[in-house]
Design an enzyme around this catalytic site. Structure first.
Site: not given
Length: 309
Positions: A157, A249, A279
């Site tokens: 991320s 995502d 995600h």
């Protein structure tokens, strides 16, 4: 692509059973949320084959940067290493966030790991956050038990974005380049890409991505250098990259856009798009086949990158 039509069943089952994933989206600029999401527990106990300790390293402005070090219990000089930056939108998360992935890399790849507790937005400017991360890369490369030519930068991320940022900084400062920039479902941009507009993607949504970007920008009119990797104009000469992208995502399309730009710049790229997963899937469903597949791909790429030439 409609997220609801392409789910991996084992990941979906975990998500359906979660009491948290269906609740109203939180405001990721809220100071109370940020403080709670930075909390972490005590130092984890060492596990078979992996010794875990914590220390600090000197930052560029005299700040002591906390790190967690993962070492194979069998001593050996000149090991490969990784420097890991945790996820959390550049604003939250902790040394606990990526702990399972660190154990996996150290145990399976025989690598020394340094997980970095960098200062975060909105407490500090982007430049301070990047400086903490770069100090950790240099400190790791200078360790007596590490081969400086076999250091990988990694994260997921926003931590994946920081790994990509470190590769750019290494190139521009003429430092030894990382052996690999290895990113899971990374943020790459402060601009809106199509997948951010899908209302069907769970875990985070486009509005929350915009909120953490706002935490980093802090109202600045300029775009801080490096922190959004896709904003860097010239991507030539960067270290080889491994990008693992989650199909469901909001960050999917910006990660794919960055991968395409790396390919166009003649940077070696290994790209994996895993369909039907959200995600942070590996944190949500650590025992799923998708997570095992992702970790197998990660370790194989790591081993190839650090193999002595």
């Amino acid at each position: 692509m409609r997220a609801s039509e392409t789910w991996q069943p084992d990941v979906r089952a975990v998500m359906d059973a979660s009491p948290f994933l269906g609740r109203a989206a939180v405001d990721m600029t809220d100071p109370e949320f940020i403080a709670a999401a930075r909390a972490r527990g005590p130092l984890p106990e060492s596990v078979e084959g992996v010794e875990i300790t914590e220390t600090t390293l000197p930052g560029e402005d005299g700040h002591a940067v906390p790190v967690r070090v993962y070492r194979p219990t069998t001593p050996a000089p000149g090991r490969p290493a990784y420097v890991l930056f945790h996820g959390g939108g550049w604003s939250f998360g902790s040394l606990d966030t990526e702990h399972p992935r660190c154990v996996e890399l150290t145990r399976r790849c025989g690598a020394v790991g340094v997980s970095v507790d960098f200062r975060m937005a909105p407490d500090v400017p982007a430049e301070t956050m990047l400086a903490d991360c770069w100090a950790a890369v240099r400190w790791t490369a200078e360790r007596d038990d590490v081969d400086a030519a076999r250091v990988v930068v990694t994260g997921s991320s926003a931590g994946g974005a920081l790994a990509l940022s470190m590769a750019q900084i290494a190139r521009d400062r003429g430092a030894v380049p990382p052996a690999l920039q290895l990113a899971f479902y990374p943020n790459t941009d402060d601009r809106v890409h199509p997948s951010r507009l899908s209302p069907a993607f769970p875990v985070i949504d486009g509005q929350q991505v915009a909120q953490v970007v706002a935490n980093v920008r802090q109202g600045r009119a300029d775009t801080p250098a490096y922190v959004f990797p896709n904003r860097t104009t010239d991507l030539s000469g960067l270290a080889p990259a491994f990008l693992l992208v989650a199909g469901n995502d909001p960050l999917r399309d910006e990660a794919l856009a960055y991968a395409r730009r790396l390919v166009a710049a003649d940077v070696p790229v290994e790209l994996h798009l895993l369909p039907g997963i959200p995600h942070a899937f590996d944190g949500i469903a650590p025992e799923s086949q998708s997570t095992r597949t992702a970790y197998d791909l990660m370790c194989a790429a790591f081993d190839r990158a650090v193999r002595p030439r």
